[in-house]
Scaffold this motif. Structure first.
Motif, PDB file in Angstrom:
ATOM      1  N   GLN A 268      -1.778  11.892  -7.674  1.00 31.01           N
ATOM      2  CA  GLN A 268      -1.608  10.964  -6.554  1.00 31.01           C
ATOM      3  C   GLN A 268      -0.749  11.559  -5.427  1.00 31.01           C
ATOM      4  OE1 GLN A 268       0.512   7.149  -7.002  1.00 31.01           O
ATOM      5  NE2 GLN A 268      -1.492   6.195  -6.766  1.00 31.01           N
TER       6      GLN A 268
ATOM      7  N   GLN B 137      -3.361 -19.573  -0.231  1.00 31.04           N
ATOM      8  CA  GLN B 137      -4.017 -18.592  -1.099  1.00 31.04           C
ATOM      9  C   GLN B 137      -3.164 -18.309  -2.331  1.00 31.04           C
ATOM     10  OE1 GLN B 137      -3.809 -14.560   0.337  1.00 31.04           O
ATOM     11  NE2 GLN B 137      -5.817 -14.026  -0.484  1.00 31.04           N
ATOM     12  N   TYR B 139      -3.163 -16.033  -5.171  1.00 29.49           N
ATOM     13  CA  TYR B 139      -3.627 -14.858  -5.908  1.00 29.49           C
ATOM     14  C   TYR B 139      -2.475 -14.246  -6.706  1.00 29.49           C
ATOM     15  CZ  TYR B 139      -8.040 -14.313  -3.222  1.00 29.49           C
ATOM     16  OH  TYR B 139      -9.268 -14.460  -2.671  1.00 29.49           O
ATOM     17  N   SER B 140      -1.452 -13.777  -5.948  1.00 25.84           N
ATOM     18  CA  SER B 140      -0.393 -12.975  -6.570  1.00 25.84           C
ATOM     19  C   SER B 140       0.397 -13.768  -7.598  1.00 25.84           C
ATOM     20  CB  SER B 140       0.571 -12.478  -5.491  1.00 25.84           C
ATOM     21  OG  SER B 140      -0.127 -11.782  -4.506  1.00 25.84           O
ATOM     22  N   SER B 146      -0.160  -5.653  -6.898  1.00 27.30           N
ATOM     23  CA  SER B 146      -1.201  -4.669  -6.606  1.00 27.30           C
ATOM     24  C   SER B 146      -2.274  -4.701  -7.687  1.00 27.30           C
ATOM     25  CB  SER B 146      -0.599  -3.266  -6.540  1.00 27.30           C
ATOM     26  OG  SER B 146       0.330  -3.208  -5.486  1.00 27.30           O
ATOM     27  N   TRP B 170       4.576 -15.689  -3.862  1.00 29.80           N
ATOM     28  CA  TRP B 170       4.287 -15.254  -2.487  1.00 29.80           C
ATOM     29  C   TRP B 170       3.188 -16.122  -1.856  1.00 29.80           C
ATOM     30  CZ3 TRP B 170       8.334 -12.835  -3.091  1.00 29.80           C
ATOM     31  CH2 TRP B 170       8.504 -11.805  -3.999  1.00 29.80           C
ATOM     32  N   SER B 172       1.867 -18.055   0.643  1.00 31.18           N
ATOM     33  CA  SER B 172       2.276 -18.393   2.009  1.00 31.18           C
ATOM     34  C   SER B 172       1.964 -19.851   2.304  1.00 31.18           C
ATOM     35  CB  SER B 172       1.548 -17.511   3.025  1.00 31.18           C
ATOM     36  OG  SER B 172       1.772 -16.158   2.738  1.00 31.18           O
ATOM     37  N   THR B 378      -1.206  -3.170  -0.564  1.00 33.43           N
ATOM     38  CA  THR B 378      -0.157  -2.311   0.001  1.00 33.43           C
ATOM     39  C   THR B 378      -0.742  -1.015   0.569  1.00 33.43           C
ATOM     40  OG1 THR B 378       0.261  -1.064  -2.021  1.00 33.43           O
ATOM     41  CG2 THR B 378       1.452  -3.138  -1.776  1.00 33.43           C
ATOM     42  N   GLU B 380      -0.005   1.937  -0.255  1.00 32.03           N
ATOM     43  CA  GLU B 380      -0.333   2.879  -1.344  1.00 32.03           C
ATOM     44  C   GLU B 380      -1.688   2.541  -1.958  1.00 32.03           C
ATOM     45  OE1 GLU B 380       2.627   1.389  -0.961  1.00 32.03           O
ATOM     46  OE2 GLU B 380       3.735   3.148  -0.283  1.00 32.03           O
TER      47      GLU B 380
HETATM   48  C1  LIG Z   1       4.150 -11.351   4.057  1.00 32.05           C
HETATM   49  C2  LIG Z   1       3.407 -11.513   2.782  1.00 32.05           C
HETATM   50  C3  LIG Z   1       2.504 -12.557   2.631  1.00 32.05           C
HETATM   51  C4  LIG Z   1       1.814 -12.742   1.419  1.00 32.05           C
HETATM   52  N1  LIG Z   1       0.981 -13.811   1.290  1.00 32.05           N
HETATM   53  C5  LIG Z   1       0.380 -14.044   0.078  1.00 32.05           C
HETATM   54  C6  LIG Z   1      -0.411 -15.203  -0.150  1.00 32.05           C
HETATM   55  O1  LIG Z   1      -0.542 -16.052   0.725  1.00 32.05           O
HETATM   56  N2  LIG Z   1      -0.997 -15.379  -1.351  1.00 32.05           N
HETATM   57  C7  LIG Z   1      -0.877 -14.460  -2.346  1.00 32.05           C
HETATM   58  O2  LIG Z   1      -1.456 -14.655  -3.399  1.00 32.05           O
HETATM   59  N3  LIG Z   1      -0.111 -13.343  -2.172  1.00 32.05           N
HETATM   60  C8  LIG Z   1       0.518 -13.130  -0.996  1.00 32.05           C
HETATM   61  N4  LIG Z   1       1.327 -12.020  -0.832  1.00 32.05           N
HETATM   62  C9  LIG Z   1       1.513 -11.124  -1.969  1.00 32.05           C
HETATM   63  C10 LIG Z   1       0.899  -9.746  -1.778  1.00 32.05           C
HETATM   64  O3  LIG Z   1      -0.486  -9.799  -1.938  1.00 32.05           O
HETATM   65  C11 LIG Z   1       1.549  -8.824  -2.802  1.00 32.05           C
HETATM   66  O4  LIG Z   1       2.923  -8.701  -2.436  1.00 32.05           O
HETATM   67  C12 LIG Z   1       0.922  -7.449  -2.822  1.00 32.05           C
HETATM   68  O5  LIG Z   1      -0.364  -7.512  -3.378  1.00 32.05           O
HETATM   69  C13 LIG Z   1       1.753  -6.430  -3.601  1.00 32.05           C
HETATM   70  O6  LIG Z   1       2.114  -6.913  -4.882  1.00 32.05           O
HETATM   71  P1  LIG Z   1       3.645  -6.886  -5.372  1.00 32.05           P
HETATM   72  O7  LIG Z   1       4.462  -7.528  -4.327  1.00 32.05           O
HETATM   73  O8  LIG Z   1       3.667  -7.466  -6.745  1.00 32.05           O
HETATM   74  O9  LIG Z   1       4.033  -5.362  -5.417  1.00 32.05           O
HETATM   75  P2  LIG Z   1       3.733  -4.319  -6.617  1.00 32.05           P
HETATM   76  O10 LIG Z   1       2.313  -4.336  -6.951  1.00 32.05           O
HETATM   77  O11 LIG Z   1       4.714  -4.512  -7.704  1.00 32.05           O
HETATM   78  O12 LIG Z   1       4.035  -2.963  -5.845  1.00 32.05           O
HETATM   79  C14 LIG Z   1       5.366  -2.398  -5.719  1.00 32.05           C
HETATM   80  C15 LIG Z   1       5.224  -0.999  -5.128  1.00 32.05           C
HETATM   81  O13 LIG Z   1       4.437  -0.178  -6.016  1.00 32.05           O
HETATM   82  C16 LIG Z   1       3.335   0.371  -5.368  1.00 32.05           C
HETATM   83  N5  LIG Z   1       2.176   0.471  -6.242  1.00 32.05           N
HETATM   84  C17 LIG Z   1       1.642  -0.489  -7.015  1.00 32.05           C
HETATM   85  N6  LIG Z   1       0.544  -0.046  -7.623  1.00 32.05           N
HETATM   86  C18 LIG Z   1       0.355   1.242  -7.211  1.00 32.05           C
HETATM   87  C19 LIG Z   1      -0.610   2.244  -7.510  1.00 32.05           C
HETATM   88  N7  LIG Z   1      -1.641   2.030  -8.299  1.00 32.05           N
HETATM   89  N8  LIG Z   1      -0.464   3.461  -6.901  1.00 32.05           N
HETATM   90  C20 LIG Z   1       0.579   3.697  -6.094  1.00 32.05           C
HETATM   91  N9  LIG Z   1       1.516   2.796  -5.780  1.00 32.05           N
HETATM   92  C21 LIG Z   1       1.408   1.573  -6.347  1.00 32.05           C
HETATM   93  C22 LIG Z   1       3.053  -0.597  -4.217  1.00 32.05           C
HETATM   94  O14 LIG Z   1       2.322   0.023  -3.195  1.00 32.05           O
HETATM   95  C23 LIG Z   1       4.449  -1.015  -3.792  1.00 32.05           C
HETATM   96  O15 LIG Z   1       4.979  -0.064  -2.894  1.00 32.05           O
HETATM   97  C24 LIG Z   1       2.012 -11.841   0.372  1.00 32.05           C
HETATM   98  C25 LIG Z   1       2.918 -10.776   0.534  1.00 32.05           C
HETATM   99  C26 LIG Z   1       3.622 -10.620   1.707  1.00 32.05           C
HETATM  100  C27 LIG Z   1       4.600  -9.488   1.831  1.00 32.05           C
END
Ligand SMILES: Cc1cc2nc3c(=O)[nH]c(=O)nc-3n(C[C@H](O)[C@H](O)[C@H](O)COP(=O)(O)OP(=O)(O)OC[C@H]3O[C@@H](n4cnc5c(N)ncnc54)[C@H](O)[C@@H]3O)c2cc1C
Ligand SMILES: Cc1cc2nc3c(=O)[nH]c(=O)nc-3n(C[C@H](O)[C@H](O)[C@H](O)COP(=O)(O)OP(=O)(O)OC[C@H]3O[C@@H](n4cnc5c(N)ncnc54)[C@H](O)[C@@H]3O)c2cc1C
Lengths: 369, 397
Positions: A268, B137, B139-140, B146, B170, B172, B378, B380
């Motif tokens: 990666q 929404q 989802y998370s 991710s 999360w 919104s 994200t 990444e």
């Molecule tokens: C402003 C905002 C609004 C949002 N609104 C909503 C919403 O309305 N509904 C909803 O369901 N969700 C919502 N989300 C959630 C959003 O979809 C998640 O935050 C996002 O998918 C990332 O998941 P996480 O926060 O658990 O981070 P993680 O998945 O834990 O990631 C942490 C770090 O690890 C990295 N990482 C993870 N997997 C990999 C990989 N395979 N390779 C390399 N790097 C990796 C990521 O890029 C990140 O830098 C929102 C988020 C934000 C910030």
């Protein structure tokens, strides 16, 4: 205008690619370098290019050209960037023909453009005097002495300067920058070929009391500025080709080279850098085409676009050529592997007609800040 | 395009321009100051910020122009893509604000139009067009960001209804929303992508609760959403049971392209810069920030041209394919970059936080932009997708 190639332009690109990969691949440049070729490009290759009409592309039909435009020439330049082909495309067409077209009188156009289109004449522009791009800081002069106009001064980094038949030289004349046409064989012209890191042609040239005629003036400061913008955009197209080729070769290597029992392309740490480079190259493609189209449309935004594209492409090719060598590992450091040729050409092309910093500065000035 | 079509479009443009001129209140033509907060969001308890906002919304709604291209039969405008483009252009000319901004319009609607039953379209699409329901929404989850497909919130089939248990995060605007569209696990015994369903849940149902989360910008538009034995009617499932992942993927591409585009437009950054630090001998008074401003501007143009090229390629019948895969990544990183630069340009003034969002707008906006490269997949994850699907690099171990 739609930001895509039309069918004719696409066909030209395809045929240029075929021709260049067959006749002038990177190994041809290596051959010129290793045999210390005295011309620095293959004149018979140039003749073939002329036969295909490449020298006539940007020249208007009334002067024996094809009037196909700079988008077309840009496609050829891009493909020649992929193969790193040495040829007078930049010196003779982007600089020479453009100068005559943009600054020449009707008589000069009639006399010179058909000859360029037919491959009977090669020109270049001698305009640099300093250690870096400063086209408007000119100390060479054309002054009257004993009833004659005499050119004195010295120029640096003249592309194809040791083989072009005629030189267009910038000099101060009656208090302003003017461009004068000079025969390369004229008395008082002293040409010193320099060997550059990209194995392409550049020369330092001195002019000692070279006699010129007022009728040999082919434009002024604004001609020089216009020509340079066209040249910047055209060279950016060449650089775009080089960066794509270096990138694609690197991606292929990442898929093929195995370490730790897996292809290194599965790491990666390399994948993300590759994906970022991909994105940057994609934006360069759109920007180069935008700028080429602007030249053909004689858009007022050409100067801004020229600086934008030369800066952006210069920035990206630096990253791509460095990353290529890094990702090839030890092999990338060897002269046998061709990837290093791309970095060497890139560094020269980056500085030619102004580097990244020069063009950020110019972009800011053109936007009034 | 043939002549009659062109004539029709010209007539439509004229009509539309006249109608907008006559019907869009002056205050609805002023630029928004607080982003989405200045737009009407709809919902059962929808609150208009002004009488003009109400009038503008109702007039557009009655024409179906909250969703110009959706079918008339479901409350949309029934416009062709070409007509919708004309409408957009004419609205832009006058500076008309969007009459309605909602997750329903941006995300759920397209999914229901694509995957929903006739009954679902009749009900939900109409409500979305009329701004009657505020959707959020879901989802998370705490353990599924991710790796969204790893989600655990379960929906157990009980004959005529599902029973839902679990937690989303999360989410919104969950505290303002009437309904939530959720991904839930309906089969825990198959590979993770194959046991997920797409479920619509009324936030009023017994057992649903929310807790707001405060963000680094000081706002709390997010919530944790809890489901404790929540009964959901069977007909609230969209698409086939256990086929929710297909819908989610479809929806995410939509979300990613809108996010990318939203931040892709060019702000006259040099004017902002000159306003902030002034000129000296015709050049930006801060010589170190000057090339930075040029750099960020050039990157903004770069993205703009790339988007333009994608549109032109699509129009000409080519598949832009790979071309658009990097917009989300590029656009969001650029937006962060630009806000950092704006903060530098403003100096101490830009650092002020104040008591309310508007008093410390730049500092808070800058904080908010950090989420751009997290929400909707994200950076990444986007780079992984490009590496794998565009460049064809081998899967990492
Ligand atoms: C402003 C905002 C609004 C949002 N609104 C909503 C919403 O309305 N509904 C909803 O369901 N969700 C919502 N989300 C959630 C959003 O979809 C998640 O935050 C996002 O998918 C990332 O998941 P996480 O926060 O658990 O981070 P993680 O998945 O834990 O990631 C942490 C770090 O690890 C990295 N990482 C993870 N997997 C990999 C990989 N395979 N390779 C390399 N790097 C990796 C990521 O890029 C990140 O830098 C929102 C988020 C934000 C910030
Ligand atoms: C100037 C020079 C002098 C040298 N002198 C000597 C010497 O005197 N004696 C000697 O024995 N050797 C010498 N070497 C060899 C040197 O040690 C190797 O080149 C080096 O270890 C890298 O191996 P490689 O060239 O096979 O590249 P590879 O291992 O094939 O690497 C290719 C690319 O993949 C990346 N990569 C590989 N594995 C991973 C991973 N797990 N995760 C992420 N990325 C990865 C690398 O970082 C690199 O970018 C020399 C090399 C050079 C260039």
């Amino acid at each position: 205008m739609a930001l895509i190639l039309n069918e004719e332009q696409q066909m030209l690109k395809t045929s240029a690619k075929e021709f260049l990969t067959q006749k002038a691949p990177v190994s041809a440049l290596r051959f010129l370098r290793d045999t210390k070729d005295s011309v620095g490009y293959d004149p018979s290759l140039w003749s073939e290019m002329v036969e295909m009409g490449w020298a006539a592309l940007t020249i208007p039909e009334e002067f024996g050209g094809m009037g196909f435009g700079y988008v077309g020439l840009g496609q050829i330049l891009e493909e020649s960037g992929r193969t790193l082909t040495a040829s007078p495309l930049v010196s003779n067409l982007l600089l020479g023909a453009s100068t005559i077209q943009m600054g020449g009188s009707a008589a000069q156009k009639q006399a010179l453009l058909p000859a360029i289109a037919e491959g009977q004449l090669t020109l270049t522009l001698a305009f640099e005097e300093h250690s870096a791009h400063r086209p408007f800081a000119v100390s060479s002069t054309v002054e009257e002495k004993d009833g004659q106009l005499m050119l004195n001064g010295s120029k640096r980094f003249v592309l194809d300067g040791h083989v072009a038949q005629k030189l267009v030289v910038s000099a101060m004349y009656q208090g302003e920058i003017a461009l004068f046409l000079v025969d390369a064989e004229a008395d008082g012209v002293k040409i010193d070929r320099r060997l550059m890191m990209d194995s392409r042609n550049a020369a330092n040239i001195q002019f000692h009391g070279v006699v010129v005629k007022a009728a040999d003036q082919v434009g002024n400061r604004s001609t020089l500025e216009q020509v340079l913008d066209v040249a910047r955009i055209g060279l950016a197209a060449e650089m775009l080709g080089s960066m794509q080729e270096a990138f694609e070769r690197t991606i292929a290597y990442l898929k093929e080279r195995v370490q730790f029992k897996v292809p290194i392309g599965s790491f990666q740490a390399l994948q993300h850098r590759a994906a970022m480079m991909f994105s940057e190259i994609e934006v360069c493609k759109s920007m180069v085409l935008k700028a080429l189209q602007a030249v053909d449309a004689q858009d007022t935004k050409v100067p801004v676009l020229a600086s934008m594209v030369k800066a952006k492409v210069g920035e990206v090719i630096q990253v791509v050529t460095n990353e290529s060598i890094q990702m090839f590992g030890g092999i990338g450091m060897t002269d046998d592997e061709e990837i290093g040729f791309f970095m060497k050409r890139a560094r020269v092309a980056q500085q030619t007609f102004g580097d990244y910093n020069y063009h950020l500065d110019r972009f800011a000035s053109l936007n009034g800040f | 395009m043939n002549d009659t079509l062109t004539d029709k479009l010209t007539a439509f443009r004229q009509e539309t321009a006249n109608w907008l001129e006559a019907n869009c209140p002056a205050s609805m033509r002023e630029p928004v100051k607080n982003g989405f907060d200045d737009l009407y969001g709809g919902g059962r308890n929808g609150v208009f910020k002004s009488e003009d906002q109400r009038i503008w919304f109702e007039r557009m709604r009655d024409r179906g122009w909250t969703a110009p291209t959706w079918p008339k039969a479901y409350g949309g405008g029934g416009l062709s893509n070409a007509e919708a483009k004309v409408l957009k252009e004419e609205m832009a000319k006058l500076g008309c604000r969007a009459p309605l901004w909602s997750f329903g319009l941006m995300m759920l609607g397209p999914a229901i139009l694509h995957f929903g039953t006739e009954e679902q379209k009749q009900k939900y699409i109409r409500e979305i067009c009329r701004g009657e329901i505020w959707w959020c929404q879901g989802y998370s989850e705490p353990g599924a960001g991710s790796d969204l497909a790893g989600l655990q919130t379960s929906a157990v089939d009980q004959g005529d209804h599902f029973v839902v248990n679990g937690q989303k995060v999360w989410t919104s605007y969950a505290d303002k929303a009437d309904m939530i569209f959720c991904l839930v696990r309906t089969n825990p015994d198959v590979p993770k992508q194959r046991g997920i369903s797409f479920l619509l849940i009324d936030m009023k149902t017994e057992g649903v609760s929310v807790r707001p989360i405060k963000l680094i910008s000081g706002k709390s538009p997010f919530c944790e959403t809890f489901f404790d034995n929540v009964k959901v009617p069977k007909e609230n499932i969209v698409g086939q049971i256990n086929d929710g992942w297909t819908i989610a993927k479809n929806l995410l591409t939509h979300e990613r392209s809108t996010v990318g585009n939203l931040f892709g437009s060019i702000m006259p950054l040099h004017e902002y810069a000159v306003d902030a630090v002034g000129l000296e001998n015709g050049k930006l008074a801060d010589p170190t920030l000057r090339p930075e401003v040029a750099r960020v501007m050039i990157n903004s143009y770069a993205l703009k041209f790339a988007i333009e090229q994608t549109i032109d390629m699509t129009k000409a019948g080519h598949q832009p394919g790979a071309k658009s895969s990097f917009f989300k990544y590029y656009g969001t990183e650029l937006n962060k970059d630009r806000h950092e630069l704006m903060l530098s340009l403003k100096g101490y003034e830009g650092l002020e936080w104040g008591e309310s969002y508007n008093e410390g707008k730049l500092a808070r906006d800058m904080c908010r932009t950090k989420g751009n490269s997290i929400e909707g997949g994200t950076t990444e994850v986007q780079l992984n997708i490009i590496a794998k699907h565009v460049l064809g690099l081998p899967k990492s171990k």
